[in-house]
Design a protein around this motif. Structure first.
Motif, short mmCIF file in Angstrom:
data_model
loop_
_atom_site.label_atom_id
_atom_site.label_comp_id
_atom_site.label_asym_id
_atom_site.label_seq_id
_atom_site.Cartn_x
_atom_site.Cartn_y
_atom_site.Cartn_z
N GLU A 117 60.58 26.84 53.04
CA GLU A 117 59.14 27.21 53.92
C GLU A 117 58.18 27.64 52.99
O GLU A 117 58.44 28.43 52.20
CB GLU A 117 59.52 28.33 54.88
CG GLU A 117 60.18 27.76 56.08
CD GLU A 117 59.82 28.97 57.19
OE1 GLU A 117 59.24 30.09 56.89
OE2 GLU A 117 60.31 28.61 58.36
N VAL A 118 57.04 26.70 52.96
CA VAL A 118 55.78 27.17 52.02
C VAL A 118 54.61 27.30 53.18
O VAL A 118 54.54 26.45 53.98
CB VAL A 118 55.43 25.62 51.27
CG1 VAL A 118 54.16 25.96 50.45
CG2 VAL A 118 56.68 25.37 50.47
N ASP A 119 54.33 28.49 53.08
CA ASP A 119 53.10 29.22 54.17
C ASP A 119 53.53 28.93 55.42
O ASP A 119 52.86 28.53 56.24
CB ASP A 119 51.82 28.32 53.73
CG ASP A 119 51.21 28.96 52.59
OD1 ASP A 119 51.58 30.18 52.07
OD2 ASP A 119 50.26 28.48 51.72
N GLY A 120 54.81 29.25 56.02
CA GLY A 120 55.36 28.96 57.07
C GLY A 120 55.74 27.51 57.68
O GLY A 120 56.11 27.22 58.78
N TYR A 121 55.55 26.61 56.87
CA TYR A 121 55.89 25.19 57.20
C TYR A 121 57.14 24.66 56.25
O TYR A 121 57.17 25.24 54.97
CB TYR A 121 54.74 24.41 56.88
CG TYR A 121 53.45 24.65 57.70
CD1 TYR A 121 53.10 24.09 59.05
CD2 TYR A 121 52.49 25.38 57.20
CE1 TYR A 121 52.26 24.61 59.76
CE2 TYR A 121 51.12 25.78 57.74
CZ TYR A 121 51.25 25.21 59.23
OH TYR A 121 50.25 25.73 59.87
N SER A 122 57.86 23.71 56.85
CA SER A 122 58.85 23.19 56.33
C SER A 122 58.40 22.64 54.86
O SER A 122 57.49 21.51 54.95
CB SER A 122 59.58 22.29 57.11
OG SER A 122 60.11 22.89 58.17
N GLY A 123 59.17 23.12 53.97
CA GLY A 123 59.10 22.02 52.54
C GLY A 123 59.35 20.92 52.63
O GLY A 123 60.51 20.50 53.15
N LYS A 124 58.83 19.92 51.92
CA LYS A 124 59.07 18.44 51.85
C LYS A 124 60.18 18.56 50.69
O LYS A 124 60.03 18.71 49.64
CB LYS A 124 58.00 17.70 51.69
CG LYS A 124 58.38 16.18 51.55
CD LYS A 124 57.04 15.34 51.49
CE LYS A 124 57.37 14.01 51.20
NZ LYS A 124 56.39 12.88 51.12
N LEU A 125 61.49 17.85 51.19
CA LEU A 125 62.54 17.47 50.40
C LEU A 125 62.23 16.18 49.56
O LEU A 125 61.66 15.44 49.80
CB LEU A 125 63.73 17.15 50.92
CG LEU A 125 65.04 17.02 50.26
CD1 LEU A 125 65.62 18.35 49.76
CD2 LEU A 125 66.24 16.43 51.38
N PHE A 126 62.62 16.59 48.11
CA PHE A 126 62.15 15.59 47.05
C PHE A 126 63.51 14.68 46.69
O PHE A 126 63.16 13.42 46.86
CB PHE A 126 61.76 16.09 45.75
CG PHE A 126 61.21 15.11 44.61
CD1 PHE A 126 60.08 14.25 44.51
CD2 PHE A 126 62.18 15.24 43.34
CE1 PHE A 126 59.81 13.61 43.67
CE2 PHE A 126 61.46 14.30 42.58
CZ PHE A 126 60.43 13.47 42.60
N LEU A 127 64.57 15.29 46.51
CA LEU A 127 65.89 14.84 46.05
C LEU A 127 66.95 15.43 46.80
O LEU A 127 66.83 16.86 46.79
CB LEU A 127 65.96 14.58 44.80
CG LEU A 127 65.43 13.40 43.75
CD1 LEU A 127 65.84 13.66 42.28
CD2 LEU A 127 65.88 12.39 44.18
N GLU A 128 68.18 14.81 47.14
CA GLU A 128 69.30 15.30 47.45
C GLU A 128 70.42 14.80 47.26
O GLU A 128 70.51 13.67 47.42
CB GLU A 128 69.20 15.39 49.07
CG GLU A 128 70.41 16.20 49.85
CD GLU A 128 70.56 16.53 51.25
OE1 GLU A 128 71.04 17.18 51.75
OE2 GLU A 128 69.67 15.63 51.94
N PHE A 129 71.32 15.66 46.55
CA PHE A 129 72.80 14.80 46.01
C PHE A 129 73.65 15.59 47.04
O PHE A 129 73.57 17.06 47.22
CB PHE A 129 72.67 15.32 44.59
CG PHE A 129 71.81 14.71 43.71
CD1 PHE A 129 71.69 13.54 43.44
CD2 PHE A 129 70.98 15.82 43.08
CE1 PHE A 129 70.77 13.21 42.53
CE2 PHE A 129 69.89 15.17 42.17
CZ PHE A 129 69.73 13.76 42.08
N VAL A 130 74.57 14.75 47.46
CA VAL A 130 75.73 15.40 48.43
C VAL A 130 77.05 15.21 47.63
O VAL A 130 77.14 14.35 46.75
CB VAL A 130 75.65 14.98 49.65
CG1 VAL A 130 74.45 15.22 50.37
CG2 VAL A 130 75.77 13.65 49.60
#
Length: 130
Positions: A117-130
């Motif tokens: 969370e950034v200032d109470g808002y969801s952070g934007k995902l840049f990359l995800e590895f599973v």
């Protein structure tokens, strides 16, 4: 232009043992013609690190929290990535990429249920590895 990307990462948050879970931050610098080209180069380098090293192993989420743009390297010292932590590492922290003395120049970062969370808002995902 010179771009400096600041990133937060979560790794293996599904692991049952706290000692197996990781979270952290890193910065990368690149020269590129545009903001979009810089993001592309940064993503490609992160993918390279994932494939060729132990960095970002396992299930990993990476958040690009800031991309700073400079026309040239500063001639005078510039403070970057100021952070202030209170209490345990799981608590929120205050961060300023380039503190300028303005009242709203800092941001509050928090891991809420293993999501940024950034200032109470969801952070934007840049990359995800599973």
């Amino acid at each position: 232009m010179i771009y400096i990307g600041n990133f937060l990462q979560l790794t293996n948050q599904q692991a049952p043992s706290e000692s197996e879970r990781r979270h952290g931050e890193f910065s990368m610098i690149v020269e590129a013609e545009t903001y979009e080209a810089a993001l592309g180069k940064l993503e490609a380098q992160i993918r390279f690190y994932r494939e060729s090293s132990d960095l970002f192993e396992g299930a990993c989420k990476i958040f690009c929290i800031q991309l700073l743009e400079f026309v040239q390297f500063p001639k005078v010292p510039v403070m970057m990535n100021y952070k202030s932590f209170a209490g345990d590492p799981i608590l929120p922290f205050i961060g300023c990429s380039v503190p300028d003395g303005e009242e709203k120049s800092c941001t509050i970062y928090n891991w809420e249920e293993k999501k940024l969370e950034v200032d109470g808002y969801s952070g934007k995902l840049f990359l995800e590895f599973v």
